[in-house]
Design a protein around this motif. Sequence first.
Motif, PDB file in Angstrom:
ATOM      1  N   GLN A 184       0.932  -1.032  -0.032  1.00  0.00           N
ATOM      2  CA  GLN A 184      -0.139  -0.011  -0.124  1.00  0.00           C
ATOM      3  C   GLN A 184       0.957   1.428   0.088  1.00  0.00           C
ATOM      4  OE1 GLN A 184      -3.378   0.008   2.639  1.00  0.00           O
ATOM      5  NE2 GLN A 184      -3.728  -2.159   2.390  1.00  0.00           N
ATOM      6  N   LYS A 185       0.451   2.084  -0.986  1.00  0.00           N
ATOM      7  CA  LYS A 185       1.295   3.365  -1.118  1.00  0.00           C
ATOM      8  C   LYS A 185       1.670   4.022   0.321  1.00  0.00           C
ATOM      9  CE  LYS A 185       1.983   7.297  -4.011  1.00  0.00           C
ATOM     10  NZ  LYS A 185       1.198   8.137  -5.152  1.00  0.00           N
ATOM     11  N   GLY A 186       2.965   4.303   0.628  1.00  0.00           N
ATOM     12  CA  GLY A 186       3.366   5.075   1.721  1.00  0.00           C
ATOM     13  C   GLY A 186       2.771   4.524   2.942  1.00  0.00           C
TER      14      GLY A 186
END
Length: 601
Positions: A173-175
Amino acid sequence: MSPRPHKKRKARRILATAAGLATVGALVAALPAMAGQDKGNGHQKPNTVDVQLLSFNDLHGNLEAPTGSAANVTEKLADGTTKTSPAGGIEYLATSLRNARKGNEYSITAAGGDMVGASPLLSGLFHDEPTIEALNKIDLDVTTVGNHEFDEGATELARLQNGGCHPTEGCYQKGRKFQGADFPYLAANVTSEKTGKPVLKPYTVWKKNGVKIGFIGVTLEGTPNVVTAEGVKGLKFHDEIETVNKYAKELDRQGVKSIVALIHEGGAPASTAYNYDCDSPGAGDGISGPIVDIAKGISPKVDALVTGHTHQAYACTIPDPSGNPRLVTSASSFGKLYTDTTLTYDRRTNDIVRTSVKSANHIVSRDQAKAKDMTTLIEDWNKLAAPIAGAPQGFISADINGRGATTEETPLGDVIADAQLAGTAPADKGGAQIAFMNPGGIRADLVYTASGKEGDGVVTYGEAFTVQPFTNMMNVLDLTGAQLITALQQQVSGPNAATPKYLQVSNGFTYTLDLRKTGADRVLTDSVKLNGEAIDPAKTYRVAMNEFLGGGGDGFTVFAQGKNKLVGPSDLDLFNAYLAANSSAQAPLAPPAANRITILK
């Protein structure tokens, strides 16, 4: 999903960790000299307190409610009849555990291993990060490793414990960086070949208001026999009894007199009913299997055993070496049950009053409310998995049972073996003539009823993955006819004599198994045929199997002697290719007759 604070636990959480930490001695020394006095308010504490121990085992990443026969729990009713009902799913398990804790000042939640591994796609696709996050949220205090925690090796297990994004696939998941487990994984009997030290903490101590309970965690010594060679590379697995006794002495020297062993090895009760009385007619008389001898050999310093591995349900009192009854529990699998045990702790002795210990298994009913945070977690990960999980692979006309079958040869086992033969039979793919599938590698049934919006009879990638989640690479080997017969005999002899492991066989391979005989004699050697022709002991055959079997797993040591090995695609790829080639909406695949092995009883 937004990140949650890592390793911030309630006051009831585990405070002390493994052996060798200097803080352990300091914490013990700092305890009040008068065990009966509350230092904070001057009030006198009772001599005993009841500590609730909630436990479960063999979750295998089943976050969504399991389906098919794998979901069922059998209950014995008061009138002697039985009732079967579906249970499990992390949304319901979380609710059950949270409700069970209410009103209990002293409550610990522990697990008996195989929390991850052989997981459905929702967890397995993301290397079981979703399951670790779910276990964090349900406030798991401690677990032992099981054999499946080593499916991807010790390095990956360390990542699940300590956090960090996957070394090749990165952050999902991004970030958002994976935080790891905020509960300790214990591995007392798993050591590094290089250092000789446990690869994870051997034990931990739970503390609250002067109450101290130690937990020692071990997996079965035979883990290398049920995990790929790559998964256990560089590791040694030691005797369960010797290891638990060693660390029980160490805890005792530290003043920890109350000890629970978390053991990923189990037994088989005489009845599959979850509420069967396995202490009838006497203590432990209704259970058999490896855990019986282990329990009888573990030091009386240990007050209770939470077990697993066999996916059975029991709460028995097996005598310890001193002849005194001691609790041994297991809560089935897939989150369908949890065990609620009362440990009466004596403040004067710091020990458990064994005669006051009570325990029972409880169904994780689907008639209760779902835990909202678990629903959110599942939805969030499903969004990432959806593009892959929902892709149709094939069609079936009815349930094709594998894990839930009650016969030695299973319909799904035949389908998988046929898929493996079809994918490796071409000359440039290995030239296989026979394929074998290990029964333990079949993790579920193919269920006709739709699991989502795909429609009844549609097999999705997610469902196929749940059946074969290991993605083992295929091997094609040269084996003589004599070695083939030896392999069949190893199903029912040696380490498999007590609990046979029946290989699933491809179309055209037939033989007779006489269960009225014992050991290797159960295989009638003159009945072993390929396409109607007797197997020639001196002839060489090309045989396909997954890399686990090819390495001699499950006690099939003769397979490791195979020559001219060719490594092919994954078993999952061949399974999906077979479904695509042999089924359609107009002509779905029907359950095979499962009549390749003739069974005499």
